[in-house]
Design an enzyme around this catalytic site. Sequence first.
Site, PDB file in Angstrom:
ATOM      1  N   ARG A   1       0.815  -1.210   0.000  1.00 36.72           N
ATOM      2  CA  ARG A   1       0.000   0.000   0.000  1.00 36.72           C
ATOM      3  C   ARG A   1       0.856   1.271   0.000  1.00 36.72           C
ATOM      4  O   ARG A   1       0.588   2.224  -0.734  1.00 36.72           O
ATOM      5  CB  ARG A   1      -0.920  -0.003   1.225  1.00 36.72           C
ATOM      6  CG  ARG A   1      -1.882   1.167   1.306  1.00 36.72           C
ATOM      7  CD  ARG A   1      -2.591   1.214   2.645  1.00 36.72           C
ATOM      8  NE  ARG A   1      -3.142  -0.065   3.035  1.00 36.72           N
ATOM      9  CZ  ARG A   1      -4.353  -0.492   2.685  1.00 36.72           C
ATOM     10  NH1 ARG A   1      -5.134   0.278   1.963  1.00 36.72           N
ATOM     11  NH2 ARG A   1      -4.785  -1.670   3.089  1.00 36.72           N
TER      12      ARG A   1
ATOM     13  N   CYS B   1     -27.314  -0.566  -5.852  1.00 36.87           N
ATOM     14  CA  CYS B   1     -28.595  -0.619  -5.148  1.00 36.87           C
ATOM     15  C   CYS B   1     -28.384  -1.001  -3.687  1.00 36.87           C
ATOM     16  O   CYS B   1     -28.971  -1.974  -3.192  1.00 36.87           O
ATOM     17  CB  CYS B   1     -29.515  -1.622  -5.827  1.00 36.87           C
ATOM     18  SG  CYS B   1     -29.779  -1.299  -7.582  1.00 36.87           S
TER      19      CYS B   1
END
Length: 412
Positions: free
Chosen positions: A275, A350
């Site tokens: 990272r 959704c």
Amino acid sequence: MELRLAKVFASIRAAQIAAGEPLCAYVYDLEGLRRHAAHVAGSLPAGCELFYAIKANSDLPILQTLAPLVHGFEVSSGGELAWVRENFADVPVIFSGPGKLDSELDAAVGLGVDCLHVESLNELQRLAAIVKPWSKTQGVLLRINLALDKLVETSLMMGGKPTPFGIPAQQLPECLAWLRDHPEIRLCGFHFHLLSHQLDAQAHLQLLDAYLNQALQWCEQYRLAIEQINVGGGIGVNYRQPDRQFDWKTFSGGLPALMEKSGLSGVRMRFELGRYITAACGYYAMQIIDIKRSYGKTFVVGRGGSHHFRTPYAQGHSHPFHVLPVDAWPYAFPRPEASNERISVVGQLCTPKDLLASDAPVESVRCNDLVVFPYAGAYAWHISHHDFLRHPHPIQWYLPVEDDAHAANEQA
């Protein structure tokens, strides 16, 4: 840095103009990546080695940029190993991770990985059976889950308490006794990786000091001659306060004294950073489709969402972003806008969990503008559930590495 950001924004604006619909994209700044990785690698003292953990971002242009700068790559699956060897025949590779299949162990031995990080006695025993037909020895590190007094915890812990990772320190004597009877497996040292998301340089130095002290104690107690200690990765990226990142200068500056006092002369210290190496080189861009107000909250709906950029949800934070104004507005009705208020940036999914930024202050954002999320170069696209709802994937491109003369003129 500002000039690098301007180039990224210019490329996003150009892509938006060329697109026939609202833009959703990833862009990676390879020159910015090269400079950052070169600085990190170059500031490590003698006796330290930097491996890149490709799980953070395994795109080929990323790996090609990093290969000349790092000592090698760290992989955590047979698929990652095959990908690296397909494209980098000779780069040193270390293989970490729990739950390795026999087929993965066999591939690791056959493809000549530099070191396997073993997670259990069972894995050691399976590896010994796999190595025999190859008529060779295989170097290993024992990954130890070490319980430390006064361990400063972070938001993600992989050790120091019950976890599925590593060998509990109490089981080390059994593993060492087994190794003495199996010369086909060569103990090269120990692997420690107790935590991730570390933002405190001094705390990380103290953690490494504890690793070295424990390794020295074991070497003396069991009369071991080891070659290396892998201290994992764990250095975090501050998504919540981007101007307060891990103090690499203090950290790298403290390593020589740490190593000198360790008593482990000639033992190499390996880092496997992921990272921290690639996060800052990536950007995720969404064009705004809708702005709506609901029960006192303002929601900005962008093209895309957490199925492309899962980092905010995975890390539990509101991700920082930039607004790039787009002047074009193709409709006759007034353009929806949010000004001098707090907004939440959501995507097209959704689910109310499709949230990338929450209650973030903004001066102005309008429908058709672009919202750009920085620090999207690691554990972003690669950990996202790409095919949920079958939305199209974002387009992706890479700003190239620049030649030395160009880079020197830019820095001047």
